[in-house]
Write a protein that holds these residues in place. Structure first.
Motif, PDB file in Angstrom:
ATOM      1  N   ILE A 109       0.833  -1.222   0.000  1.00  0.00           N
ATOM      2  CA  ILE A 109       0.000   0.000   0.000  1.00  0.00           C
ATOM      3  C   ILE A 109       0.861   1.263   0.000  1.00  0.00           C
ATOM      4  O   ILE A 109       0.368   2.356   0.264  1.00  0.00           O
ATOM      5  CB  ILE A 109      -0.977   0.023   1.208  1.00  0.00           C
ATOM      6  N   SER A 158      -3.356  -6.066   5.149  1.00  0.00           N
ATOM      7  CA  SER A 158      -3.271  -7.426   5.674  1.00  0.00           C
ATOM      8  C   SER A 158      -4.070  -8.403   4.802  1.00  0.00           C
ATOM      9  O   SER A 158      -5.061  -8.033   4.171  1.00  0.00           O
ATOM     10  CB  SER A 158      -3.818  -7.478   7.092  1.00  0.00           C
ATOM     11  N   GLU A 188      -7.556   0.838  17.319  1.00  0.00           N
ATOM     12  CA  GLU A 188      -6.778   0.112  16.316  1.00  0.00           C
ATOM     13  C   GLU A 188      -5.435   0.818  16.131  1.00  0.00           C
ATOM     14  O   GLU A 188      -5.399   2.034  15.916  1.00  0.00           O
ATOM     15  CB  GLU A 188      -7.527   0.091  14.964  1.00  0.00           C
ATOM     16  N   GLY A 237      -3.087   1.650   8.474  1.00  0.00           N
ATOM     17  CA  GLY A 237      -2.619   1.397   7.103  1.00  0.00           C
ATOM     18  C   GLY A 237      -3.619   1.864   6.068  1.00  0.00           C
ATOM     19  O   GLY A 237      -4.009   3.028   6.032  1.00  0.00           O
ATOM     20  N   SER A 238      -4.076   0.936   5.225  1.00  0.00           N
ATOM     21  CA  SER A 238      -5.030   1.263   4.151  1.00  0.00           C
ATOM     22  C   SER A 238      -6.393   1.682   4.681  1.00  0.00           C
ATOM     23  O   SER A 238      -7.176   2.299   3.954  1.00  0.00           O
ATOM     24  CB  SER A 238      -5.218   0.039   3.266  1.00  0.00           C
ATOM     25  N   GLY A 239      -6.725   1.261   5.905  1.00  0.00           N
ATOM     26  CA  GLY A 239      -8.064   1.532   6.444  1.00  0.00           C
ATOM     27  C   GLY A 239      -9.029   0.374   6.241  1.00  0.00           C
ATOM     28  O   GLY A 239     -10.189   0.456   6.675  1.00  0.00           O
ATOM     29  N   TYR A 240      -8.573  -0.703   5.619  1.00  0.00           N
ATOM     30  CA  TYR A 240      -9.487  -1.830   5.357  1.00  0.00           C
ATOM     31  C   TYR A 240      -9.943  -2.502   6.659  1.00  0.00           C
ATOM     32  O   TYR A 240     -11.142  -2.683   6.894  1.00  0.00           O
ATOM     33  CB  TYR A 240      -8.810  -2.857   4.435  1.00  0.00           C
ATOM     34  N   VAL A 259      -4.780   4.840  15.554  1.00  0.00           N
ATOM     35  CA  VAL A 259      -3.535   5.606  15.552  1.00  0.00           C
ATOM     36  C   VAL A 259      -2.654   5.019  14.453  1.00  0.00           C
ATOM     37  O   VAL A 259      -2.408   3.806  14.427  1.00  0.00           O
ATOM     38  CB  VAL A 259      -2.800   5.551  16.905  1.00  0.00           C
ATOM     39  N   THR A 314       2.042   2.947  19.962  1.00  0.00           N
ATOM     40  CA  THR A 314       2.433   2.143  21.129  1.00  0.00           C
ATOM     41  C   THR A 314       2.087   2.885  22.431  1.00  0.00           C
ATOM     42  O   THR A 314       2.080   2.296  23.498  1.00  0.00           O
ATOM     43  CB  THR A 314       3.936   1.752  21.121  1.00  0.00           C
ATOM     44  N   ALA A 319      -2.067  -3.984  14.499  1.00  0.00           N
ATOM     45  CA  ALA A 319      -1.875  -4.604  13.187  1.00  0.00           C
ATOM     46  C   ALA A 319      -0.427  -4.552  12.732  1.00  0.00           C
ATOM     47  O   ALA A 319      -0.146  -4.446  11.541  1.00  0.00           O
ATOM     48  CB  ALA A 319      -2.778  -3.919  12.160  1.00  0.00           C
ATOM     49  N   VAL A 367       4.360  -6.436   9.359  1.00  0.00           N
ATOM     50  CA  VAL A 367       5.419  -5.425   9.345  1.00  0.00           C
ATOM     51  C   VAL A 367       5.655  -4.977  10.793  1.00  0.00           C
ATOM     52  O   VAL A 367       4.851  -5.251  11.672  1.00  0.00           O
ATOM     53  CB  VAL A 367       5.046  -4.212   8.444  1.00  0.00           C
ATOM     54  N   LYS A 368       6.764  -4.267  11.001  1.00  0.00           N
ATOM     55  CA  LYS A 368       7.162  -3.933  12.370  1.00  0.00           C
ATOM     56  C   LYS A 368       6.331  -2.801  12.987  1.00  0.00           C
ATOM     57  O   LYS A 368       6.035  -1.810  12.324  1.00  0.00           O
ATOM     58  CB  LYS A 368       8.627  -3.496  12.392  1.00  0.00           C
ATOM     59  N   LEU A 369       6.019  -2.977  14.264  1.00  0.00           N
ATOM     60  CA  LEU A 369       5.439  -1.901  15.064  1.00  0.00           C
ATOM     61  C   LEU A 369       6.628  -1.059  15.540  1.00  0.00           C
ATOM     62  O   LEU A 369       7.417  -1.492  16.388  1.00  0.00           O
ATOM     63  CB  LEU A 369       4.684  -2.492  16.258  1.00  0.00           C
TER      64      LEU A 369
HETATM   65  N1  SAH Z   1      -4.551  -3.421   8.882  1.00  0.00           N
HETATM   66  C1  SAH Z   1      -3.789  -2.615   7.954  1.00  0.00           C
HETATM   67  C2  SAH Z   1      -2.365  -3.088   7.991  1.00  0.00           C
HETATM   68  C3  SAH Z   1      -1.419  -2.043   8.096  1.00  0.00           C
HETATM   69  S1  SAH Z   1       0.276  -2.541   8.103  1.00  0.00           S
HETATM   70  C4  SAH Z   1      -4.354  -2.811   6.569  1.00  0.00           C
HETATM   71  O1  SAH Z   1      -4.968  -3.850   6.347  1.00  0.00           O
HETATM   72  O2  SAH Z   1      -4.174  -1.959   5.717  1.00  0.00           O
HETATM   73  C5  SAH Z   1       0.790  -1.893   9.647  1.00  0.00           C
HETATM   74  C6  SAH Z   1       0.623  -0.426   9.843  1.00  0.00           C
HETATM   75  O3  SAH Z   1       1.148  -0.108  11.125  1.00  0.00           O
HETATM   76  C7  SAH Z   1       1.377   0.457   8.860  1.00  0.00           C
HETATM   77  O4  SAH Z   1       0.488   1.333   8.268  1.00  0.00           O
HETATM   78  C8  SAH Z   1       2.399   1.196   9.734  1.00  0.00           C
HETATM   79  O5  SAH Z   1       2.644   2.517   9.302  1.00  0.00           O
HETATM   80  C9  SAH Z   1       1.706   1.184  11.075  1.00  0.00           C
HETATM   81  N2  SAH Z   1       2.559   1.357  12.252  1.00  0.00           N
HETATM   82  C10 SAH Z   1       3.751   0.809  12.532  1.00  0.00           C
HETATM   83  N3  SAH Z   1       4.193   1.217  13.735  1.00  0.00           N
HETATM   84  C11 SAH Z   1       3.219   2.038  14.251  1.00  0.00           C
HETATM   85  C12 SAH Z   1       3.064   2.772  15.460  1.00  0.00           C
HETATM   86  N4  SAH Z   1       3.976   2.769  16.430  1.00  0.00           N
HETATM   87  N5  SAH Z   1       1.944   3.505  15.623  1.00  0.00           N
HETATM   88  C13 SAH Z   1       0.983   3.555  14.666  1.00  0.00           C
HETATM   89  N6  SAH Z   1       1.075   2.880  13.493  1.00  0.00           N
HETATM   90  C14 SAH Z   1       2.170   2.133  13.291  1.00  0.00           C
END
Ligand code: SAH
Length: 204
Positions: free
Chosen positions: A45, A52, A74, A78-81, A96, A126, A141, A194-196
């Motif tokens: 994205i 996801s 939440e 990400g995409s908002g899906y 956030v 976080t 996520a 992906v990493k938090l």
């Molecule tokens: N559920 C979303 C998946 C997003 S991927 C979807 O289906 O589109 C994970 C997302 O976490 C990314 O957009 C990334 O920018 C965000 N992210 C990573 N670390 C974060 C943090 N500390 N606070 C907020 N968002 C975070």
């Protein structure tokens, strides 16, 4: 998608199945990928992030056992899906997202689809969103090395939290439930997110 990827793999909650049948996933990916939007995989994205996999959205959402009246937090919209799926199933979703451009893009699609029960804040998830705490459910996520302490503090009694915990390469999806005597924990299976990135996640 609902039959093959969700029902056939054990997602049962009829409200979750209906919500995922309702939300047009193709609107949450760029138009060049629209014909792959319902495939059994995550998709890019932008900004090195992914939408996801549908099954993972179903699994995480079902684990929260939403009944309609909840206030949900939440992290990583990400995409908002995933946000739209939650918005179908609870009263209010507070998101956030760290990356401003993704938050803006998600906001535009959610507005277009009239999901007015969603608020998006740009920042480090976080830390949670203390102004609106406590939350009945929290969905993270992105993968984290440990459970971010502020999020536990913002979970209501009886509330549920789902989070992928583990290394950078692979995680286990965990569900926690806050009880009077502490946190109960279940393992929901292996996953890869992906990493938090943030103060209580991976160092940025
Ligand atoms: N559920 C979303 C998946 C997003 S991927 C979807 O289906 O589109 C994970 C997302 O976490 C990314 O957009 C990334 O920018 C965000 N992210 C990573 N670390 C974060 C943090 N500390 N606070 C907020 N968002 C975070």
């Amino acid at each position: 998608m609902v039959q093959e990827q969700l029902m056939n793999r054990g997602i049962k909650d009829p409200r979750v199945l209906q919500a995922m049948g309702n939300v047009p996933r193709d609107l949450f990916v760029e138009s060049a990928l629209a014909d792959r939007a319902y495939d059994d995989e995550p998709l890019p994205i932008g900004d090195k992030q992914t939408i996801s996999q549908p099954y993972m959205v179903g699994l995480m959402t079902e684990a929260l056992e939403l009944r309609g009246g909840e206030k949900v937090l939440e992290i990583g919209s990400g995409s908002g899906y995933q946000t739209a799926v939650l918005a179908e199933l609870c009263l209010n979703v507070f998101c956030v997202e760290k990356i401003r451009s993704l938050a803006a893009q998600a906001r535009a699609v959610l507005d277009k689809l009239k999901y007015y029960n969603v608020a998006i804040h740009v920042g480090d998830g976080t830390l949670g969103w203390s102004d609106h705490a406590p939350f009945d459910a929290i969905l993270i996520a992105a993968g984290s090395p440990s459970l971010p302490e502020p999020l536990v503090g913002q979970l209501s009694l009886g509330g549920k939290l789902v989070i992928p915990l583990g290394s950078e390469k692979s995680q286990i999806l965990k569900r926690y439930r806050r009880t009077p005597s502490g946190l109960e924990e279940d393992n929901l299976g292996d996953c890869r997110f992906v990493k938090l990135l943030g103060r209580y996640g991976w160092p940025a």
